[in-house]
Write a protein that holds these residues in place. Structure first.
Motif, mmCIF file in Angstrom:
data_model
loop_
_atom_site.group_PDB
_atom_site.id
_atom_site.type_symbol
_atom_site.label_atom_id
_atom_site.label_comp_id
_atom_site.label_asym_id
_atom_site.label_seq_id
_atom_site.Cartn_x
_atom_site.Cartn_y
_atom_site.Cartn_z
ATOM 1 N N GLY A 34 0.594 -10.336 9.884
ATOM 2 C CA GLY A 34 0.415 -8.906 9.707
ATOM 3 C C GLY A 34 1.860 -8.401 9.060
ATOM 4 N N LEU A 35 2.749 -9.350 8.713
ATOM 5 C CA LEU A 35 3.920 -9.010 8.195
ATOM 6 C C LEU A 35 3.725 -8.012 6.874
ATOM 7 C CD1 LEU A 35 6.334 -12.018 8.602
ATOM 8 C CD2 LEU A 35 6.675 -9.567 9.843
ATOM 9 N N PRO A 36 4.608 -6.953 6.462
ATOM 10 C CA PRO A 36 4.579 -6.381 5.279
ATOM 11 C C PRO A 36 4.812 -7.504 4.165
ATOM 12 C CG PRO A 36 6.342 -5.382 6.653
ATOM 13 C CD PRO A 36 5.930 -6.772 7.233
ATOM 14 N N VAL A 37 4.013 -7.627 3.102
ATOM 15 C CA VAL A 37 4.233 -8.365 1.831
ATOM 16 C C VAL A 37 4.464 -7.600 0.902
ATOM 17 C CG1 VAL A 37 2.809 -10.226 0.556
ATOM 18 C CG2 VAL A 37 2.673 -10.120 3.163
ATOM 19 N N GLU A 38 5.575 -7.937 -0.080
ATOM 20 C CA GLU A 38 5.851 -7.342 -1.510
ATOM 21 C C GLU A 38 5.643 -8.206 -2.522
ATOM 22 O OE1 GLU A 38 6.536 -4.387 -1.824
ATOM 23 O OE2 GLU A 38 7.266 -4.354 -3.990
ATOM 24 N N TYR B 196 -6.901 -13.323 -7.239
ATOM 25 C CA TYR B 196 -7.031 -13.932 -6.025
ATOM 26 C C TYR B 196 -6.042 -12.988 -5.112
ATOM 27 C CZ TYR B 196 -6.561 -17.535 -2.359
ATOM 28 O OH TYR B 196 -6.780 -17.981 -1.082
ATOM 29 N N PRO B 197 -6.625 -12.691 -3.705
ATOM 30 C CA PRO B 197 -5.882 -11.410 -3.219
ATOM 31 C C PRO B 197 -4.718 -12.061 -2.248
ATOM 32 C CG PRO B 197 -7.930 -12.315 -1.952
ATOM 33 C CD PRO B 197 -7.939 -13.084 -3.503
ATOM 34 N N LEU B 198 -3.808 -12.347 -2.988
ATOM 35 C CA LEU B 198 -2.677 -13.308 -2.297
ATOM 36 C C LEU B 198 -2.055 -12.583 -1.082
ATOM 37 C CD1 LEU B 198 -0.781 -15.781 -2.509
ATOM 38 C CD2 LEU B 198 0.436 -14.746 -4.380
ATOM 39 N N VAL B 199 -1.904 -11.196 -1.409
ATOM 40 C CA VAL B 199 -0.889 -10.337 -0.614
ATOM 41 C C VAL B 199 -1.764 -10.357 0.742
ATOM 42 C CG1 VAL B 199 -0.295 -7.942 0.086
ATOM 43 C CG2 VAL B 199 0.238 -9.002 -2.312
ATOM 44 N N GLU B 200 -3.272 -10.300 0.669
ATOM 45 C CA GLU B 200 -3.867 -9.885 1.912
ATOM 46 C C GLU B 200 -3.759 -11.318 2.732
ATOM 47 O OE1 GLU B 200 -7.894 -8.724 0.957
ATOM 48 O OE2 GLU B 200 -8.543 -10.201 2.415
ATOM 49 N N ARG B 201 -3.816 -12.545 1.944
ATOM 50 C CA ARG B 201 -3.929 -13.898 2.684
ATOM 51 C C ARG B 201 -2.400 -14.121 3.117
ATOM 52 N NH1 ARG B 201 -8.598 -16.518 0.620
ATOM 53 N NH2 ARG B 201 -10.193 -14.365 0.371
ATOM 54 N N VAL B 202 -1.456 -13.772 2.621
ATOM 55 C CA VAL B 202 -0.197 -14.078 3.199
ATOM 56 C C VAL B 202 -0.060 -13.215 4.458
ATOM 57 C CG1 VAL B 202 2.296 -13.928 2.764
ATOM 58 C CG2 VAL B 202 0.781 -14.996 0.945
ATOM 59 N N ARG B 203 -0.314 -11.778 4.187
ATOM 60 C CA ARG B 203 -0.265 -11.077 5.395
ATOM 61 C C ARG B 203 -0.976 -11.452 6.893
ATOM 62 N NH1 ARG B 203 -2.408 -6.250 3.527
ATOM 63 N NH2 ARG B 203 -0.569 -5.756 2.507
ATOM 64 N N ALA B 204 -2.371 -12.110 6.531
ATOM 65 C CA ALA B 204 -3.003 -12.764 7.336
ATOM 66 C C ALA B 204 -2.413 -13.918 8.189
ATOM 67 C CB ALA B 204 -4.368 -13.326 6.859
ATOM 68 N N VAL C 77 0.425 -10.858 -12.180
ATOM 69 C CA VAL C 77 -0.007 -10.365 -11.046
ATOM 70 C C VAL C 77 -0.386 -9.003 -11.237
ATOM 71 C CG1 VAL C 77 2.007 -11.902 -10.410
ATOM 72 C CG2 VAL C 77 2.604 -9.321 -10.660
ATOM 73 N N ASP C 78 -0.906 -8.428 -9.780
ATOM 74 C CA ASP C 78 -1.385 -7.132 -9.991
ATOM 75 C C ASP C 78 -0.858 -6.652 -8.518
ATOM 76 O OD1 ASP C 78 -2.581 -4.631 -9.870
ATOM 77 O OD2 ASP C 78 -4.155 -5.104 -10.643
ATOM 78 N N ALA C 79 0.356 -6.052 -8.374
ATOM 79 C CA ALA C 79 0.934 -5.456 -7.400
ATOM 80 C C ALA C 79 0.111 -4.349 -6.732
ATOM 81 C CB ALA C 79 2.379 -5.132 -7.701
ATOM 82 N N SER C 80 -0.900 -3.650 -7.834
ATOM 83 C CA SER C 80 -1.281 -2.616 -7.145
ATOM 84 C C SER C 80 -2.479 -2.999 -6.221
ATOM 85 C CB SER C 80 -1.900 -1.499 -8.326
ATOM 86 O OG SER C 80 -2.820 -2.375 -9.046
ATOM 87 N N THR C 81 -3.059 -4.028 -6.710
ATOM 88 C CA THR C 81 -4.378 -4.494 -5.732
ATOM 89 C C THR C 81 -3.656 -5.854 -4.919
ATOM 90 O OG1 THR C 81 -4.966 -6.032 -7.462
ATOM 91 C CG2 THR C 81 -5.989 -3.976 -7.320
ATOM 92 N N GLY C 82 -2.440 -6.254 -5.128
ATOM 93 C CA GLY C 82 -1.970 -7.380 -4.337
ATOM 94 C C GLY C 82 -2.596 -8.715 -4.707
ATOM 95 N N SER C 83 -3.013 -8.894 -5.888
ATOM 96 C CA SER C 83 -3.823 -10.015 -6.633
ATOM 97 C C SER C 83 -3.114 -10.606 -7.660
ATOM 98 C CB SER C 83 -5.198 -9.536 -6.873
ATOM 99 O OG SER C 83 -5.297 -8.713 -7.959
ATOM 100 N N VAL C 84 -3.343 -11.961 -7.748
ATOM 101 C CA VAL C 84 -2.729 -12.655 -8.773
ATOM 102 C C VAL C 84 -3.691 -13.351 -9.714
ATOM 103 C CG1 VAL C 84 -0.452 -12.963 -7.584
ATOM 104 C CG2 VAL C 84 -2.309 -14.458 -7.292
ATOM 105 N N SER C 85 -3.353 -13.715 -10.932
ATOM 106 C CA SER C 85 -4.250 -14.516 -11.746
ATOM 107 C C SER C 85 -3.245 -15.408 -12.404
ATOM 108 C CB SER C 85 -4.997 -13.573 -12.746
ATOM 109 O OG SER C 85 -5.537 -12.459 -12.030
ATOM 110 N N PRO C 86 -2.257 -16.506 -12.272
ATOM 111 C CA PRO C 86 -1.521 -16.910 -12.857
ATOM 112 C C PRO C 86 -2.237 -17.980 -13.884
ATOM 113 C CG PRO C 86 -1.083 -17.288 -10.643
ATOM 114 C CD PRO C 86 -2.645 -16.640 -10.830
ATOM 115 N N VAL C 87 -1.567 -17.862 -15.256
ATOM 116 C CA VAL C 87 -2.331 -18.751 -16.203
ATOM 117 C C VAL C 87 -2.568 -20.220 -15.863
ATOM 118 C CG1 VAL C 87 -1.755 -19.271 -18.754
ATOM 119 C CG2 VAL C 87 -1.390 -16.778 -17.868
#
Lengths: 320, 320
Positions: B105-109, B93-101, B75-85
Motif C-alpha cells: 500500500g505504499l504511495p506510487v508515483e 496495464y494497471p502498473l501503479v495498482e499492482r506495485v501498490r499491492a 504511460v498514463d499517470a492519470s489512470t496509473g497504467s502503462v502501454s510500453p511500445v
C-alpha cells in the motif's frame, strides 16, 4: 463601487485600446487611440497615456487596483519592456515602468498579445474548463498562448505559446523571423493568399486578394484555393500536434481572420491533425474556433491583472 | 535509519532496474531483472515483483515511504497504467495498482522514462539551477521531458516532453508512430546509421554499423558520416527551438548514446540552433551534454516520488 476592477490595455500596431474591466470580465468603459506606429517611442507612449487619462477621468477609476497589458511582441515581462515588431520606436521600451508612473504607482502586469487572448478564451471562451489548452490567432501573423495545469503559462518573459514561429518544415521557405518553414510562413492569411495567387487563382471583380477572398473561392470549390487552405491546415496541424506532444494540451482554439474561414479550414485541419497527433496521449486532442471577439485582448489583459495581483480590501483612490 | 527514503523502478524493454534512493539522490541498494518483454503481462509483472522483493529484504526497506516508477512509454499517470511500445504484454496495464499491492500500500508515483531522466538532470545534473529546461535522450529512440517554472512538468498523463515525435518536416518520411518527419525519424541512432549507409558509408572490419561507428567515421572526416550527423543535428535543433519558442526553456540537455558523440553532434547542433531559434526570447538558449549516467532513470523516478509524496514522520514498518 466595484471592488474588483482593473484597467486593461491592448497594444497593437494599429490601435491602442484601453478599458476598465470588472471581476466578471465585463467591460465598463472603453478608450482608444490609433497607434502612431512610425513615430518615436515617446510619442507612442503619449497615446497610451491619453488612453489611461481618458479612463481615469471616470469615477470608476477609484476602484482600479491594477493594470494589465497585452502587447504585440516580443515582450519581456522579466524586465517590463517591449519591442513590438510593428512599432519600431519601441525597442526594449520600459512600458511597465511608464504605465506604472502614469497611473500613480498601480501594479502593472505585462503579457504578450497571444498570451492575452489565451487568458480570455480560458476565462470565458472556447478553452473554458480546459486545464491544458493552446489558443491561437491566425491572421496577418500567427500567435498563441498556453494554459498548462489550469493556469496561464506566459513563461519567464511572457512570450510562451509563440506557435507561429516554430518550424514544421526544416528545409522550408525562409521566414522573416530568420528561421525556415515556420507555421506562420505557411498558414498566415497573407501566405494563404500568396500561395493561391501563385497557383493561378485570380480575385473577382472587386480585386480582393485577401485570405477571406481565397476562403470564399474555396467554398465555391476552386481547387487552388482549396489546396492553399489545405496546406495552411497541414502546417497548423503539425504545429498543434507538436504542442500537444510536448506539453499535453487537449484543445486548440483558433481565432483571428483565418480562423473565421470555417469548414474550409477546420475540415482539412481535423483530418491533418489525425495524421500528426498519433501518440495515445494526444489522440483526444480537439480543435475549436475561438469564441471571444475583438475584445479578447482587453479581457485577457484584465484576466492577467486580476489573477496576479491580489485584491486590496481598500481600493486605491488616487487618479492618474 | 533514513527518514527520507524511497524505492525507485526504471522499467524498459531490456531491463527492470530497482533501487532504494535517499533524499540526496544516493543509491543505497540495487536490484535488477531482465525484462521478459515478449511474455504475457503478468510474467513481466512477476519480474517487477522480484525486484521489489529483493529490495524489501533489506532492513533499509522499513524507511521507504513511497515508490517512484519511470517507465517506457506511453504511460498514463492519470489512470496509473502503462502501454510500453516494447512490452506488448502491457497494454493499459494497471502498473501503479499492482506495485501498490506488491508493496503493502505504499504511495506510487508514475512518470514516463523521458520525464524521469529530466527529473534526474534537474536535480543533480546538467539542468540543475535551470527553471526552464528540456532534457532529452537521443539513442535508439528520442525521448525527453520538461522542467517549467522550476518544477517537473509531466503533464496530465506523464508523457509531456515527447520531443522525439514532433514533426519538423511535415512532408517528411513516415515515422513508425504514424506521423511524418518526426525528430526521432531523423535524429535517432538507427536513423543516423541508416542515412550514412544509404549515402555510401561502409563500416570497418568489425562490421559495426552503429551510430557510434558513424560518429567515429565523422571524427575522421568521412563526409557522408559528417553529413548524417549534421542532418540529425538539424532535426534536433528544429525540435529544441520549437520547444523553446513554445514554452521558453533556456537549456536543452542531451543524453543517450547519440548524445555521447561529442563535437560531431554538438558543433552542427549549435550552428543549426542559431538558425532556428531566432526570436529574441530564445536566443540565449544553450545546449549541453547530459551529466547523469545510466542511473538517471532510477534517480529521476526517486526524485518524482520524493517531490510528490510528503515525508512521513513515522516511516512505515511493513514489508512487501
Amino acid at each position: 463601487m466595484h471592488t474588483d476592477l482593473v484597467a486593461a490595455l491592448d497594444i497593437g500596431g494599429t490601435k491602442i485600446a484601453g478599458a476598465l474591466v470588472d471581476g466578471h470580465g465585463r467591460i465598463l468603459l472603453r478608450a482608444q487611440r490609433a497607434t502612431p506606429a512610425r513615430e518615436p517611442g515617446d510619442t507612442v507612449m503619449d497615446a497610451v497615456a491619453d488612453v489611461l487619462t481618458e479612463l481615469a477621468a471616470s469615477p470608476l477609476w477609484r476602484g482600479v487596483r491594477a493594470v494589465g497589458i497585452g502587447s504585440a511582441g516580443p515582450v519581456d515581462a522579466s524586465t517590463g519592456s517591449v519591442s513590438p515588431v510593428n512599432i519600431p520606436g519601441w525597442r526594449a521600451y520600459p512600458l511597465v515602468e511608464r504605465v506604472r508612473a502614469a497611473t500613480g504607482g498601480l501594479p502593472v502586469e505585462l503579457i504578450g498579445d497571444g498570451v492575452a487572448i489565451t487568458a480570455a478564451e480560458h476565462w470565458q471562451g472556447a478553452a473554458r474548463g480546459h486545464d491544458n489548452a493552446l489558443c491561437m490567432v491566425v491572421s496577418t501573423g500567427v500567435g498563441g498562448g498556453l494554459v498548462l495545469g489550469g493556469r496561464l503559462h506566459p513563461g519567464p518573459t511572457g512570450n510562451a505559446g509563440h506557435i507561429g514561429h516554430i518550424s514544421v518544415d526544416l528545409d522550408g521557405d525562409p521566414c522573416p523571423c530568420g528561421s525556415r518553414g515556420c507555421v506562420e510562413r505557411i498558414a498566415s492569411g497573407p501566405n494563404i493568399a500568396r500561395r493561391a495567387l501563385e497557383g493561378g487563382w485570380r480575385p473577382g471583380p472587386d480585386g480582393d486578394t485577401s485570405a477571406a477572398a481565397v476562403a470564399a473561392a474555396a467554398r465555391d470549390g476552386h481547387p487552388v484555393a482549396v489546396a492553399s487552405f489545405e496546406r495552411a491546415a497541414r502546417a497548423l496541424a503539425a504545429g498543434i500536434a507538436a504542442t500537444a506532444t510536448l506539453v499535453e494540451i487537449d484543445i486548440a482554439v483558433i481565432g483571428g481572420g483565418v480562423g473565421k474561414a470555417g469548414d474550409v479550414l477546420f475540415t482539412p485541419l481535423r483530418a491533418a491533425l489525425a495524421e500528426y497527433a498519433t501518440l495515445s496521449f494526444v489522440q483526444r486532442l480537439t480543435v475549436a474556433p475561438a469564441l471571444m471577439g475583438t475584445d479578447a485582448g482587453l479581457v485577457g489583459a484584465a484576466a492577467a491583472a486580476l489573477t496576479t495581483t491580489p485584491p486590496q480590501p481598500n481600493a486605491r483612490a488616487a487618479g492618474v
